[in-house]
Design an enzyme around this catalytic site. Sequence first.
Site, PDB file in Angstrom:
ATOM      1  N   VAL A  77       0.663  -1.186   0.001  1.00  0.00           N
ATOM      2  CA  VAL A  77       0.107  -0.044   0.038  1.00  0.00           C
ATOM      3  C   VAL A  77       0.835   1.122  -0.166  1.00  0.00           C
ATOM      4  O   VAL A  77       0.733   2.321  -0.688  1.00  0.00           O
ATOM      5  CB  VAL A  77      -0.968   0.171   1.081  1.00  0.00           C
ATOM      6  CG1 VAL A  77      -1.754   1.351   1.371  1.00  0.00           C
ATOM      7  CG2 VAL A  77      -2.067  -1.182   1.117  1.00  0.00           C
TER       8      VAL A  77
ATOM      9  N   GLY B 102      -2.220 -14.341  -5.705  1.00  0.00           N
ATOM     10  CA  GLY B 102      -1.940 -13.334  -4.912  1.00  0.00           C
ATOM     11  C   GLY B 102      -3.086 -12.854  -3.943  1.00  0.00           C
ATOM     12  O   GLY B 102      -2.900 -11.694  -3.450  1.00  0.00           O
TER      13      GLY B 102
ATOM     14  N   LYS C 135     -13.460  -5.117   9.879  1.00  0.00           N
ATOM     15  CA  LYS C 135     -14.007  -4.041   9.099  1.00  0.00           C
ATOM     16  C   LYS C 135     -15.507  -3.896   9.526  1.00  0.00           C
ATOM     17  O   LYS C 135     -15.873  -2.714   9.461  1.00  0.00           O
ATOM     18  CB  LYS C 135     -14.213  -4.648   7.574  1.00  0.00           C
ATOM     19  CG  LYS C 135     -12.761  -4.706   7.109  1.00  0.00           C
ATOM     20  CD  LYS C 135     -12.755  -5.352   5.575  1.00  0.00           C
ATOM     21  CE  LYS C 135     -11.401  -5.746   5.024  1.00  0.00           C
ATOM     22  NZ  LYS C 135     -11.287  -6.224   3.690  1.00  0.00           N
TER      23      LYS C 135
END
Length: 373
Positions: A11, A171, A189
């Site tokens: 990220v 992946g 979340k």
Amino acid sequence: MKIGLLGHGVVGKGVTEIIDGHFPEITVTSILVKDLSEENDPRYTTDAYQILNDPQIDVVVECMGGIEPAYTYVRTALENGKHAVTSNKKMLAHHLKELADTAEAHHRSLRFEASCGGCIPWIHELERTGRIDNITSFRGIMNGTTNYILSDMTASGADFSAALKEAQKLGYAEADPSDDIDGNDAAYKCCISAFSAFHKAVDPEQVPRFGIRHLAAKDIANAQADGRVIKLIGRGCLDYGRLSVYVMPVMLKGDDPMSLVSSNLNRFELSCRTLGTASFGGQGAGSLPTAHAVVQDILSISDSGIPRTWETSDNHIETVRGTYYVSGKDLSGFESVSAQCHDGWLLTREMSLQELTALMQERQDVFVCEVSR
């Protein structure tokens, strides 16, 4: 605006790529890395406090992952008068209230759009909706890894281990996929979503989660026999002030929009009285999709935002090409573009929308429909 970046993995590298390539008014001045020997960039440092104590840095962006030292770093940044942006769902699930209180006490912004749903503006929409109405519930396919596994098993009949290996090969799954397949990722979340939707902090350890580790091909087949599809769903509901949050595989009916979400995509839904049900979907993970959400948060903090200019433009429909279904009693005039002609209808060859529009200028008695590729 000057940015200090904590972490330069998947990220973090996406964040620097977007900012360095598109926003000259924003500068990533320092980047915390584990080891200076890996790459050569004058912005790299192994000292987090070089960033946290730098009075020139306006925003600290945390992309490290894990609870500590990420929590301490973000809290320190806020205490030092810096805005903070983080994509760290696990840390936020455990410490979001403390960080939000710290941000408010120091009149700084804490933003965390990238922690839920990658590039999907889920947190933004929860907050935006909550300005007008009380959100009553939310649900979502919150984990791309498990959705890929479930989609693969549903489409091919593969068993769980084979689908997991394929996800790892592509992946989509980590070498240790426990947080994904056991429902922990979705539970984190859910906690963040509940905080944004209901303004209530729930301990992630109190969130029941039933994952898909023990799912078998026969379970998928049993659901299909009843016209249903299994998806891992995170839910939150506020009923007369009582909050419930949990994660569980659900046998969805075939006409449920959630049942159609395939591969590693995510989908979120919220419900309230004035809006009804609103849905949001897209890539829930990955370097650039998640980095996109991080940079959106940075731009929201920035006073300048995105410089914009507007101009008039012609509509260049000659660039749009497709194949079209044309139906009607009289199809004269379409012979030159027909690829397949039948009684009362035809399929055109590939042609431009401009060409089709010209043919339709004087025709109000036919039905035209694009044939998707």
